[in-house]
Design a protein around this motif. Structure first.
Motif, PDB file in Angstrom:
ATOM      1  N   ASP A   1       0.622   3.648  -8.215  1.00  0.00           N
ATOM      2  CA  ASP A   1      -0.690   2.984  -8.288  1.00  0.00           C
ATOM      3  C   ASP A   1      -0.481   1.820  -8.995  1.00  0.00           C
ATOM      4  O   ASP A   1       0.367   1.991 -10.189  1.00  0.00           O
ATOM      5  CB  ASP A   1      -1.475   4.091  -8.930  1.00  0.00           C
ATOM      6  CG  ASP A   1      -3.096   3.294  -8.724  1.00  0.00           C
ATOM      7  OD1 ASP A   1      -3.278   2.248  -8.136  1.00  0.00           O
ATOM      8  OD2 ASP A   1      -4.051   4.091  -9.179  1.00  0.00           O
ATOM      9  N   ASN A   2      -0.996   0.510  -8.701  1.00  0.00           N
ATOM     10  CA  ASN A   2      -0.903  -0.708  -9.543  1.00  0.00           C
ATOM     11  C   ASN A   2      -2.130  -1.510  -9.335  1.00  0.00           C
ATOM     12  O   ASN A   2      -3.010  -1.183  -8.753  1.00  0.00           O
ATOM     13  CB  ASN A   2       0.644  -1.409  -9.325  1.00  0.00           C
ATOM     14  CG  ASN A   2       0.531  -1.835  -7.754  1.00  0.00           C
ATOM     15  OD1 ASN A   2      -0.327  -1.748  -7.224  1.00  0.00           O
ATOM     16  ND2 ASN A   2       1.628  -2.425  -7.337  1.00  0.00           N
ATOM     17  N   ALA A   3      -1.958  -2.813  -9.697  1.00  0.00           N
ATOM     18  CA  ALA A   3      -3.130  -3.854  -9.613  1.00  0.00           C
ATOM     19  C   ALA A   3      -3.452  -3.867  -8.324  1.00  0.00           C
ATOM     20  O   ALA A   3      -4.703  -4.153  -7.934  1.00  0.00           O
ATOM     21  CB  ALA A   3      -2.954  -4.875 -10.484  1.00  0.00           C
ATOM     22  N   TYR A   4      -2.522  -4.066  -7.440  1.00  0.00           N
ATOM     23  CA  TYR A   4      -2.838  -4.246  -6.010  1.00  0.00           C
ATOM     24  C   TYR A   4      -3.681  -3.044  -5.433  1.00  0.00           C
ATOM     25  O   TYR A   4      -4.684  -3.498  -4.812  1.00  0.00           O
ATOM     26  CB  TYR A   4      -1.246  -4.361  -5.093  1.00  0.00           C
ATOM     27  CG  TYR A   4      -1.534  -4.389  -3.636  1.00  0.00           C
ATOM     28  CD1 TYR A   4      -2.045  -5.630  -2.730  1.00  0.00           C
ATOM     29  CD2 TYR A   4      -1.513  -3.192  -3.019  1.00  0.00           C
ATOM     30  CE1 TYR A   4      -1.962  -5.440  -1.695  1.00  0.00           C
ATOM     31  CE2 TYR A   4      -1.692  -3.286  -1.338  1.00  0.00           C
ATOM     32  CZ  TYR A   4      -2.062  -4.391  -0.992  1.00  0.00           C
ATOM     33  OH  TYR A   4      -2.250  -4.437   0.456  1.00  0.00           O
ATOM     34  N   TRP A   5      -3.383  -1.764  -5.531  1.00  0.00           N
ATOM     35  CA  TRP A   5      -4.117  -0.539  -5.253  1.00  0.00           C
ATOM     36  C   TRP A   5      -5.377  -0.955  -5.703  1.00  0.00           C
ATOM     37  O   TRP A   5      -6.530  -0.208  -5.443  1.00  0.00           O
ATOM     38  CB  TRP A   5      -3.509   0.557  -5.309  1.00  0.00           C
ATOM     39  CG  TRP A   5      -2.091   0.449  -4.439  1.00  0.00           C
ATOM     40  CD1 TRP A   5      -0.946   0.773  -4.760  1.00  0.00           C
ATOM     41  CD2 TRP A   5      -2.198   0.577  -2.961  1.00  0.00           C
ATOM     42  NE1 TRP A   5       0.041   0.475  -3.814  1.00  0.00           N
ATOM     43  CE2 TRP A   5      -0.685   0.498  -2.618  1.00  0.00           C
ATOM     44  CE3 TRP A   5      -2.838   0.303  -1.910  1.00  0.00           C
ATOM     45  CZ2 TRP A   5      -0.425   0.417  -1.328  1.00  0.00           C
ATOM     46  CZ3 TRP A   5      -2.648   0.331  -0.612  1.00  0.00           C
ATOM     47  CH2 TRP A   5      -1.186   0.245  -0.361  1.00  0.00           C
ATOM     48  N   ALA A   6      -5.561  -1.051  -7.221  1.00  0.00           N
ATOM     49  CA  ALA A   6      -6.706  -0.975  -7.904  1.00  0.00           C
ATOM     50  C   ALA A   6      -7.783  -2.027  -7.547  1.00  0.00           C
ATOM     51  O   ALA A   6      -8.970  -1.733  -7.459  1.00  0.00           O
ATOM     52  CB  ALA A   6      -6.438  -1.065  -9.605  1.00  0.00           C
ATOM     53  N   ASP A   7      -7.197  -3.130  -6.812  1.00  0.00           N
ATOM     54  CA  ASP A   7      -8.040  -4.079  -6.455  1.00  0.00           C
ATOM     55  C   ASP A   7      -8.994  -3.871  -5.359  1.00  0.00           C
ATOM     56  O   ASP A   7      -9.986  -4.430  -4.830  1.00  0.00           O
ATOM     57  CB  ASP A   7      -7.245  -5.522  -5.922  1.00  0.00           C
ATOM     58  CG  ASP A   7      -8.034  -6.632  -5.419  1.00  0.00           C
ATOM     59  OD1 ASP A   7      -8.757  -7.362  -6.361  1.00  0.00           O
ATOM     60  OD2 ASP A   7      -8.139  -6.571  -4.338  1.00  0.00           O
TER      61      ASP A   7
END
Length: 590
Positions: A258-264
């Motif tokens: 999980d990272n900012a890409y998926w959080a977006d």
């Protein structure tokens, strides 16, 4: 051409070429802006309901977005009408013609042909019905699909912005009253969450009909195991456009944590305060968990949940459900004082595979009750689930790469039992080889003779579903036997703030590899269910290194491992009893 670019978080986003429009079969109609009249009484599919009123259609209307990209949409209105409230259908599946609208029409899955006009796009509302009741229906091809410009972006804030701009464009048109709603199944529901989270001023109500909110946890990275088969082979393979498609399949391999890409791609629903008509089902393979979570997260008191016992395409086309949705829209888009607020806030079904479901039970809230976890202990020595913890340690092993091998634990029910909510299996498990392992779990029930019991998601196709059985197993796309779960052991770390005994929440922040021959404890969450178990029926917990349970896996190749690679090797051993408190936590409410 394919390629990559950085998003607003500085993360490289990968793209693949769009499937060319000319390859679509049936074809996508050519771009031809103009107006046509659909006369009352005309029929647009075999046995279809005749169009009840004259409909004026503005076809291939250009809709400008803030970044200069142009989308194209069709506007259906009752001919000669003044300004009307509008319902937006924002779709990647092509607004008219094409593969999905032809092959996945609800009438092919048991909806009587006479219940719809044949004008309805897939997973969406029927323009003929809504024009009859004085609404405009606006069907728009998402960015990068059909003739709409730009590159297709798979949800997240970027697509939410596109839907925002489309809502505001609709509200500004002379044929619009300025009140705009959204509707639709699946991806058409997911985009509603994304748009509503950005709060377009003229978005007045939403009706997300089975729409997940976390594409990483619900689809391509479920349990930490990259799984792109459904997304790539069943969805993207049949979308068409003129630019590029965001390559989610490659992104999950590039970014498996999980990272900012998926959080977006997870909308902030805590800010959504407009009226919401939310629909879910227990049997949906990807939408159930986070549709229900989304409903819980909505802060507005003007929210209603209907949890049904069929399938989304059938449910959205069933006349009484369409009438129900219209009462909701009439209240908030037309300001009619129609008593909608007296509708129960929650109406839900409880499934009874092999028996008769409970339908439209009501409650003032969701969940209706928060169950105290009921614990059953795994006993490998007897292959059973027991009320009391086994005193002696024991173990059961299976070959992790054998598609026929699994471990089963059984519990025969002595009194009427109802499960309502998520489940969890807390396991002690080890592998004989490698530094990781992938586990799959299923909970289902059997009759007194050990025969699995099924719920048929397309009631009209029950006989067909039974005829497609292989080796005693029914196809998972057409039947439901109970909740499923999966986990990659290296992703076993939990988010303590978001986890409960019944519903573990994997953080997916790091990999914690395992050692061969060393047992680790992990929580394998199973998705929520509402299910009845009767005295004499047996609950079966099945655990394997592959798709588990009495249904055939949703794969098209000869071997599941070809399409869903795992990290499995050697033998998995489940340890129980004594130091190894392997347990099943059930949401028993009666």
């Amino acid at each position: 051409m394919d390629g990559h670019e950085q998003n607003s978080h500085g993360i490289e986003v990968l793209y693949r070429p769009a499937n060319p429009l000319e390859e679509c079969d049936p074809p996508v109609p050519a771009l031809a802006p103009g107006t046509r009249l659909i006369p009352a009484g005309s029929v647009h599919a075999e046995g279809a309901r005749p169009v009840p009123v004259d409909i004026e259609v503005f076809e291939d209307v250009a809709i400008p977005l803030r970044d200069g990209v142009t989308l194209y949409g069709d506007v259906y209105r009752p001919a000669g009408a003044g300004p009307l409230p509008a319902v937006l259908i924002y779709t990647p599946y092509i607004k008219r013609g094409g593969h999905f609208n032809t092959t996945l029409s609800a009438t092919r899955f048991g909806v009587p042909a006479g219940d719809v006009s044949g004008l309805q796009p897939v997973e969406a509302l029927d323009p003929a019905y809504w024009c009859e009741h004085d609404y405009a229906l606006v069907v728009v091809d998402a960015r990068g699909t059909g003739h709409s410009g730009g590159d297709m972006l798979f949800h997240g804030r970027a697509e939410g912005r596109d839907a925002y701009d489309t809502v505001e464009w609709i509200a500004a048109q002379e044929w619009s009253t300025g009140k705009v709603a959204m509707a639709g199944n699946s991806q058409l529901a997911m985009v509603q969450w994304a748009a509503a989270a950005l709060r377009p001023p003229h978005l007045t109500a939403i009706a997300p009909w089975e729409g997940l909110t976390d594409v990483f946890r619900d689809v391509v990275g479920r349990g930490g195991i990259p799984d792109v088969v459904f997304h790539d082979n069943d969805i993207i393979a049949f979308l068409y456009g003129t630019g590029r498609f965001e390559d989610l399949g490659q992104m999950v391999h590039r970014y498996p944590l999980d990272n900012a890409y998926w959080a977006d791609k997870r909308p902030d629903l805590s800010v959504v305060d407009i009226p919401a008509y939310v629909v879910a089902s227990w049997s949906n393979p990807i939408h159930t968990r986070n549709t229900l979570k989304a409903f819980e997260q909505l802060p507005s008191e003007r929210k209603w949940l209907r949890l049904h016992n069929t399938q989304e395409w059938v449910d959205i086309a069933t006349p009484e459900n369409v009438d129900d949705l219209r009462r909701f829209y009439d209240r908030y888009l037309k300001d009619e004082d129609n008593g909608w607020e007296s509708t129960p806030r929650v109406r839900y079904a409880v499934l009874d595979p092999g028996g008769k479901d409970i339908v439209d039970r009501t409650s003032d809230s969701w969940p209706p009750v928060r169950p105290t976890p009921t614990t059953l202990h795994l006993d490998a020595a007897t292959g059973s689930l027991t009320r009391e913890a086994p005193a002696s340690e024991s173990s059961v092993s299976y070959t992790s790469t054998d598609p026929t091998a699994s471990a089963r634990f059984r519990y025969t029910v002595e009194r009427e039992t109802e499960l309502l909510g998520p489940l969890n299996v807390r396991l002690w498990v080890q592998t004989s080889e490698g530094n990781d392992l992938d586990l799959f779990a299923a909970l289902y029930k059997t009759d007194a003779d050990g025969k699995p019991l099924y719920h048929f998601v397309f009631p009209a196709l029950k006989e067909l579903t039974q005829s497609l059985g292989q080796d005693g197993k029914l196809p998972s796309a057409l039947a439901y036997s109970g909740p499923l779960g999966r986990i990659r052991a290296s992703h076993r770390a939990l988010d303590a703030e978001k986890s409960t005994t019944l519903e573990p929440y994997l953080s997916h922040e790091r990999e914690d590899l395992v050692e061969p021959g060393v047992a680790v404890q992990l929580d394998l969450g199973l998705w929520p269910t509402g299910m009845l178990i009767h005295p004499g029926e047996t609950l079966v917990l099945e655990i394997a290194g592959h798709f588990a349970g009495p249904l055939t896996p949703p794969r098209t190749g000869e071997s599941p491992d070809v399409e869903l690679p795992t990290r499995n090797a050697g033998t998995h051993t489940i340890r129980t009893g004594g130091r190894y408190g392997s347990r099943l936590f059930l949401p028993v409410v009666s």
